[in-house]
Write an enzyme that holds these catalytic residues in place. Structure first.
Site, PDB file in Angstrom:
ATOM      1  CG  HIS A 196      -8.351   9.754  -1.486  1.00 44.19           C
ATOM      2  ND1 HIS A 196      -8.307   9.526  -2.837  1.00 44.19           N
ATOM      3  CD2 HIS A 196      -7.698   8.719  -0.902  1.00 44.19           C
ATOM      4  CE1 HIS A 196      -7.646   8.401  -3.057  1.00 44.19           C
ATOM      5  NE2 HIS A 196      -7.274   7.892  -1.913  1.00 44.19           N
ATOM      6  CG  PHE A 204      -2.340   0.256   0.896  1.00 45.05           C
ATOM      7  CD1 PHE A 204      -3.095  -0.697   0.256  1.00 45.05           C
ATOM      8  CD2 PHE A 204      -2.944   1.468   1.216  1.00 45.05           C
ATOM      9  CE1 PHE A 204      -4.418  -0.459  -0.070  1.00 45.05           C
ATOM     10  CE2 PHE A 204      -4.271   1.713   0.894  1.00 45.05           C
ATOM     11  CZ  PHE A 204      -5.007   0.749   0.255  1.00 45.05           C
ATOM     12  NE  ARG A 252      -6.424   7.580   7.780  1.00 42.46           N
ATOM     13  CZ  ARG A 252      -6.614   6.778   6.734  1.00 42.46           C
ATOM     14  NH1 ARG A 252      -5.838   5.730   6.568  1.00 42.46           N
ATOM     15  NH2 ARG A 252      -7.568   7.032   5.858  1.00 42.46           N
ATOM     16  NE  ARG A 281      -4.278   8.727   0.097  1.00 39.51           N
ATOM     17  CZ  ARG A 281      -4.847   7.966   1.022  1.00 39.51           C
ATOM     18  NH1 ARG A 281      -5.216   8.487   2.176  1.00 39.51           N
ATOM     19  NH2 ARG A 281      -5.035   6.678   0.811  1.00 39.51           N
ATOM     20  CD  GLN A 306      -5.388  11.323   4.229  1.00 37.19           C
ATOM     21  OE1 GLN A 306      -6.088  10.340   4.432  1.00 37.19           O
ATOM     22  NE2 GLN A 306      -4.064  11.291   4.297  1.00 37.19           N
ATOM     23  CD  GLU A 332      -2.473   6.967  -2.692  1.00 37.18           C
ATOM     24  OE1 GLU A 332      -2.843   8.053  -2.247  1.00 37.18           O
ATOM     25  OE2 GLU A 332      -1.651   6.235  -2.118  1.00 37.18           O
ATOM     26  CG  LEU A 382     -11.231   6.008  -1.633  1.00 41.22           C
ATOM     27  CD1 LEU A 382     -10.642   7.393  -1.693  1.00 41.22           C
ATOM     28  CD2 LEU A 382     -10.753   5.281  -0.401  1.00 41.22           C
ATOM     29  CG  HIS A 419     -10.175   9.727   2.637  1.00 45.48           C
ATOM     30  ND1 HIS A 419     -11.181   8.853   2.304  1.00 45.48           N
ATOM     31  CD2 HIS A 419      -9.108   8.949   2.971  1.00 45.48           C
ATOM     32  CE1 HIS A 419     -10.733   7.608   2.416  1.00 45.48           C
ATOM     33  NE2 HIS A 419      -9.496   7.636   2.843  1.00 45.48           N
TER      34      HIS A 419
END
Lengths: 566, 122, 290, 326
Positions: free
Chosen positions: A234, A119, A379, A278, A232, A247, A244, A343
């Site tokens: 996204h 990730f 995050r 991001r 945050q 990514e 969402l 997000h």
């Protein structure tokens, strides 16, 4: 008013709340979970990619918990409390395996052990996953488990306020949504596990229910929020539903394009292009839209078509399906419409690594509602699910030992004060005229998005603070059209809006206050990180109409701040 | 029978290995497979996972390869890569010859990888 | 038009009249029905619960035979046979683990399925391929005055993602076919509910109640008779008329005939030519249709 | 330049939303709202806009708007669906009308407007003990589970129930038979029954098997499930466990006889021999009684048709025997 007595109340039935309740109940304490939705409807269910976990003996041979901590600290732009990040890494493997033992159907390696994948921001692969519905799988597992324990569930109960006596927490007032009956839940400890606040923003990947209720209740009771300015965004949320698009899509080679068909990321991140972090990607998309190169409605295209249908359906199943179901777009033949959206909220109720708040005795918080400072200014993906479970459990354990060492208060709570809180809430229903919640809410979401969003600057934020204050003023003159005594959602929406306003004023004031750019907090007038002046946590209190701001140092153990380059 | 053949192949490729052990879903259940841990000294290690129905997989653990997944296309393997992440890779082998060939290939592959890294450093 | 024809066991057995009427009507419409070479049972909607792989394999065998005949459309008058074949191919394509197991089973058999032949319902072929207009041209006898309940049942509609011919909650193919005969279509609340046949094998009492619910709903909505698209609904709804009558203490009957039996009447064919059963004949006589 | 994406060539349309409203004090009434939607507008967004812009008193549930939380189940144009997973414009095109009707789910008691009381649904779920009961050694950390990917895939398909209630609301057997647990509970129950990590198999069989024979295979649950978990498939798979069961109930016994007879006749002839299946399921006495109905309906003559075995019996033998050896 009816009174129910418990040792502890957990507010919120998502992953962190259920985990905390599980730990408290396991120690034989009487615990109630109060949630405004049935537990499996909580926003934890929307988490997609996975949960980061270093599992000894089932991880990359080069990996170790230190790498994991380092990734987290760097990802958070050094505003991370490093002891918290160390704890997160250390407990990660064990918590993932606990969920496995309780039944989570993690994807597997051929030998039947839990599988792993990469990730964003991970030096080595650590993400454990259940298809692309990891949050849903974990939430169901933990609900299934806790529903078999001696824990009382109050589902579809709406919490009005935290009740305290001096600096001591005494319980919660909550109302059953079906019957609208208010009840005082007396308890020595209250755990806020109320999740995030995406509804403050016009565009958010969050559920409709994420209205920041816990933050506001804590603020009103006199507890601080830590780092409230860090929100945050996204970059690739599906237009217009803001679902969402992971990514992973760009990781597999998807390309952002503007209305000229141009791969515009070359202007903003000539090397990393579409794989820029991001925050940069979000800013780039909005710049394109602002300068007239977006599509009508305000989005850009995420083009996967060159990858070919088989590859897309195999590797990017969710992106493909979401685009199809929710936007009616076949991603194999046309670009997916995307735009940035709120997000996650890094800020939250100020707690230490045990989940304890130090403003009010008996107040605890976990999950997105809390700020343990494990995410800092930004995050990392796969760390939120992990945080909910690790710190949900830590908090539950803390509450259990708190309960062992705490005696019951001798005085009883002032009935009059309880009645007053309920009457205040009911004033909206009693009023015969005023403004509807919807009108104020839509305005608030615009102000926050436009002025305390991806780009921030002094003048805009001064205006935002002023406008939020005005809207907050109007909120007190709200009125509720529906006088029904059954499941009156208009009434609860009005109360949610009251909560949103209390939080909005704190976010906008704290954002105005922090004169630097760090992680998700990006200022056009201070574009650089400023460690000399701002390597510190914001601590903010809400006193009537003013926001009081102080600071706390960031806890450092091994990792000195360095330039955040990827 | 199957276990002996796999052992022979590992031996012939210079791998060291321990005893086979049973694996089961829970301690109460009957085993569904057997496993054997091996090491190709100095290159890579892992295990062979042999199902009761005769299907078998080889697990490769390597400190040299940063991400097997990114390499799958250039690997000339007989077996099918069914899972790969970081230094971990699982290959499904249809027969013993494939197993032997793939171990051979991976030995060479990692040796060459190290040489080219050495080369780059100079 | 030439299509492969899969009657299925019931259509060749207790629901033989479905077969008789369907062949006669196809003849009138110029559809050449070529019976699938050496076809086998689809599993009757039950075999999969005992042996999923066998169910898929048996259905692939039929479709594989259709491909060998050089055809790609296999039409069946029975909704259960339809559902069975379409579910089998759906599972075979979607579930790679099951596919692997099925492939093991069919190794060494005559089965060689290439995903070309698909199962279709007779009603779909009538409405879409033949067309309402063409059917209209063959009508010689207007069935004016007859109120016909349009009963769809289950598997011609559901699951919609696998059947996909029409909206499962708002179908109209049967109403369209009734209208063309000059009869009055009577859509009714339970027209897409289950007839209860599949429950007869384990819980006959429950199954009978479901049949009653359907018949009663059609009756209450004013139907004289109903048409349906399934050889098993046929057994349930027509054969059990008297059982329903005594069990639920009602005085009426509401006979169920197969869709092609109604079409046949409007083509001027006699009830005997169409194999129409006793209960239906009685009503049709009453209504002056025959 | 003309954009290549059709997403960009957006269309807008005015729709009329008719909501069946209800409150205990006012009773039931229909209310109409008019608004403009584009090709992306989900029905949850339609509802949110009605609520914030036109009529704040409208009550409904919604949370994730991505079909994972199961809050927004309702009847849309008569069909049980999740509002979030339904696009307004697509409905208009499919149904050929710009009027969309919204009603609460059937079966569950109404609370207010589109909000129903799901307690009946939850009770059904709790009845099947919806949680893993792992072995003690594993719970104590002395052993670890293994679960092969094939089993994970099979179980995960059925484990994705989001407790939305749509299948139960549209299930005829739920309405017909109080002993039937309902589709969602069966999916949940089977997901644990078949989980090799679970330890209370006997108890689960007792809970699930009798009920599984009370499903009528109408495929409505498969049809309406927004997560494609196919509850009816899990019911079929649960029936397969009957042979392992002690103390079978009447429905289980009859059902097993029926299916075994079907399988036997298919194996012997490649066809389902109705008369034999009938006789073996119900016994001679019942069969004789029912013959009266057969004669009355005029189809006794068909019962006497002698079906010829198919030529390719080798295929059938192979397909069906291998299953028993596995």
């Amino acid at each position: 008013m009816e009174k129910l007595s418990y040792d502890a109340i957990v507010l919120g039935a998502g992953l962190s709340g259920l985990m905390a309740a599980h730990e408290i109940g396991r120690d034989g304490f009487k615990v109630a979970i109060i949630s405004k939705v049935f537990p499996t409807r909580s926003h934890s269910s929307s988490a997609e990619g996975g949960i980061a976990a270093y599992i000894p003996g089932n991880s990359d041979p080069n990996d170790d918990p230190d790498y994991m901590t380092y990734d987290t600290v760097k990802g958070g732009d050094y505003l991370v409390d490093q002891d918290a990040a160390e704890l997160l890494s250390a407990k990660s493997g064990e918590i993932a395996m606990t969920m496995e033992r309780w039944g989570t159907l993690f994807n597997r390696q051929p030998d039947g052990r839990v599988a792993v994948r990469y990730f964003g921001g991970q030096t080595y692969p650590r993400t454990r996953f259940v298809g692309d519905k990891t949050g849903m799988a974990l939430l169901h597992t933990i609900y299934e488990r806790t529903s078999g324990l001696d824990v009382d569930f109050y589902n579809e109960w709406f919490a009005l306020d935290l009740i305290k006596d001096g600096d001591r927490v005494r319980g919660i007032i909550a109302m059953q949504m079906k019957s609208m009956t208010p009840v005082f839940f007396e308890a020595k400890a209250v755990v806020m596990a109320t999740g995030g606040m995406g509804m403050l923003y016009r565009h958010s990947t969050n559920s409709y229910i994420n209205t920041g209720d816990g933050y506001a209740m804590a603020l009103r009771a006199g507890a601080a929020l830590k780092d409230p300015e860090f929100v945050q965004f996204h970059p690739t949320a599906l237009y217009p539903s803001d679902i969402l698009i992971s990514e992973a899509a760009r990781g597999e080679g998807a390309v952002l394009i503007n209305n000229k068909g141009e791969r515009f990321m070359k202007r903003y991140a000539p090397n990393k292009l579409d794989l820029a972090p991001r925050d940069i990607a979000s800013r780039s998309i909005l710049t394109e839209v602002k300068e007239g190169r977006g599509f009508p409605g305000g989005f850009v295209g995420l083009d996967l078509t060159h990858l070919g249908p088989d590859y897309i359906k195999e590797r990017l199943a969710l992106a493909y399906e979401a685009a199809k179901s929710f936007s009616g777009i076949d991603a194999t033949v046309e670009p997916i419409p995307v735009r940035p959206a709120q997000h996650y909220y890094m800020g939250g109720i100020d707690v230490d690594i045990t989940g304890t708040n130090h403003d009010l005795r008996g107040l605890f918080a976990a999950g997105e509602a809390a700020c343990v400072s494990v995410h800092g200014a930004n995050r990392l993906g796969s760390n939120s699910l992990l945080e909910t479970l690790v710190f949900g459990r830590e908090t539950g354990k803390t509450v259990a030992s708190f309960l062992k060492s705490t005696t019951s208060p001798s005085s009883s709570v002032d009935e009059g004060e309880l009645e007053k809180l309920v009457n205040d809430a009911y004033s909206f229903v009693k009023s015969e005229s005023g403004v509807h919640f919807g009108e104020i809410q839509n305005k608030l979401r615009d102000v926050m998005w436009d002025k305390v969003g991806v780009f921030r600057e002094e003048n805009g934020m001064i205006e935002a603070v002023k406008e939020v204050k005005e809207l907050r003023q109007q909120t007190s003159k709200m009125y509720v059209n529906d006088k029904s005594k059954t499941y009156n959602t208009e009434f609860f929406n009005a109360l949610e809006l009251r909560n949103m306003m209390d939080l909005a004023i704190v976010i906008s004031s704290a954002a105005l206050n922090r004169k630097e750019s760090r992680g998700a907090h990006y200022r056009l007038d201070y574009t650089q990180r400023d460690d000399e002046n701002w390597l510190k946590h914001t601590i903010s209190y809400l006193r009537g109409n003013t926001v009081e701001i102080g600071y706390k140092p960031v806890k450092m153990t091994k990792w000195k701040p360095e330039l955040r380059v990827y | 029978m199957e276990t002996k053949k796999i052992e022979e192949i590992l031996k012939s490729e210079g791998a060291k290995f321990k005893d086979w052990y049973d694996v089961r879903e829970t301690p109460e259940r009957r085993p569904f497979a057997k496993e054997l841990e091996y090491e190709v000294p100095g290159l890579f290690n892992g295990k062979v996972h042999l199902r009761n129905n005769g299907d078998f997989y080889i697990f490769i653990v390597s400190k040299d390869v940063f991400n097997w997944k990114a390499k799958v296309k250039e690997l000339k393997l007989k077996g099918e890569v069914v899972d790969a992440a970081g230094g971990l890779m699982w290959i499904y082998e249809e027969n013993y010859d494939w197993l032997r060939d793939d171990i051979k290939f991976l030995k060479d592959y990692i040796k060459q990888l190290r040489e080219s890294l050495q080369h780059q450093k100079h | 038009m030439k299509v492969a024809y899969y009657p299925g066991c019931a259509t060749h057995g207790l629901s033989k009249d479905v077969d008789i009427a369907t062949k006669r009507v196809a003849e009138v419409l110029g559809i050449e029905l070529v019976e699938v070479e050496d076809w086998n049972c689809c599993g009757g909607g039950f075999l999969d619960e005992k042996d999923e792989e066998a169910h898929v394999a048996l259905n692939l065998r039929n479709l594989s035979n259709v491909e060998k005949m050089g055809l790609d459309k296999m039409v069946t008058p029975c909704s259960v046979c339809l559902g069975s074949h379409r579910l089998a191919t759906y599972k075979y394509n979607e579930n790679k683990d099951l596919r692997k197991r099925v492939n093991k089973r069919i190794e060494g058999t005559s089965i060689n399925y290439n995903n070309k032949a698909t199962a279709e319902h007779l009603v779909w072929v009538l409405v879409r391929d033949v067309g309402i207009e063409t059917i209209k041209n063959h009508i010689t006898k207007q069935l004016t005055g007859l109120k016909v309940g349009s009963y769809y049942g289950c598997q011609m509609l559901r699951p919609e993602q696998i059947m996909g011919f029409e909206l499962s909650f708002k179908p109209h193919s049967l109403q369209d076919l009734i209208s063309v005969t000059g009869a009055t279509p009577v859509p009714f609340p339970m027209m897409t509910a289950c007839c209860g046949f599949p429950l007869m094998g384990s819980n006959p009492k429950g199954g009978l109640k479901l049949a009653f619910n359907v018949l009663n709903s059609a009756k209450t909505s004013g139907a004289d008779i109903m048409i349906h698209p399934c050889s098993l609904c046929h057994l349930q709804l027509d054969t059990l008329q008297d059982k329903v009558k005594s069990e639920f203490k009602v005085s009426w009957t509401l006979p169920a005939i197969y869709v092609t039996q109604l079409l046949g009447l409007s083509f001027g064919l006699s009830p005997e030519e169409l194999g129409i059963g006793n209960y239906a004949k009685e009503i049709l006589k009453q209504k002056g249709v025959i | 330049m003309e954009p290549k994406s059709s997403a960009i060539r957006n269309e807008e349309k005015e729709i009329i939303v008719k909501v069946k409203r209800f409150s205990p004090d006012k009773g039931e009434w229909w209310q109409e709202y008019k608004l403009t939607v584009d090709r992306f507008t989900q029905m949850t967004e339609v509802l949110r806009r009605i609520k914030t812009e036109q009529d704040p008193s409208l009550s409904y549930r919604a949370a994730c708007h991505m079909a994972v939380c199961g809050s927004c189940g309702m009847k849309i144009n008569g069909a049980p669906m999740l509002a979030c997973k339904t696009l307004a414009l697509q409905l208009i095109n499919e149904y050929g009308s710009n009027v969309i009707t919204l009603e609460p789910m059937e079966w569950f008691p109404r609370v207010k407007d589109l909000v129903v009381d799901l307690d009946d649904f939850y009770e059904r779920m709790y009845k099947v003990k919806p949680r893993l009961y792992p072995s003690k050694e594993v719970l104590d950390g002395k052993a670890e589970h293994r679960l092969v990917p094939e089993d994970q895939r099979e179980l995960w398909k059925f484990a994705q129930c989001i407790w939305c209630g749509l299948c139960v609301s549209s299930c005829p057997s739920v309405k017909n038979d109080p002993e039937f647990l309902g589709p969602a509970a069966h999916a949940k129950g089977y997901r644990f029954l078949a989980d090799p990590r679970d330890t209370i198999t006997e108890e689960r069989m007792k809970i699930l098997i009798d009920s599984s024979w009370r499903c009528t295979y109408c495929y409505q649950c498969f049809n309406v499930c927004p997560r494609d978990i196919e509850p009816v498939t899990t019911i079929k798979k649960t029936r397969a466990w009957s042979s392992k069961m002690k103390d079978k109930t009447k429905v289980v016994e009859t059902g097993e006889k029926h299916v075994n007879a079907i399988a036997d006749t298919i194996r012997r002839s490649g066809k389902l021999l109705e008369a034999e299946v009938y006789l073996r399921t119900y016994g001679l006495v019942q069969a004789m009684t029912d013959m009266v109905f057969m004669i009355k309906s005029g189809r006794m003559k068909y019962a006497l048709i002698k079906e010829v075995p198919i030529k390719g019996l080798n295929d059938i033998e192979k397909i069906m025997t291998l299953g028993e050896n596995e």
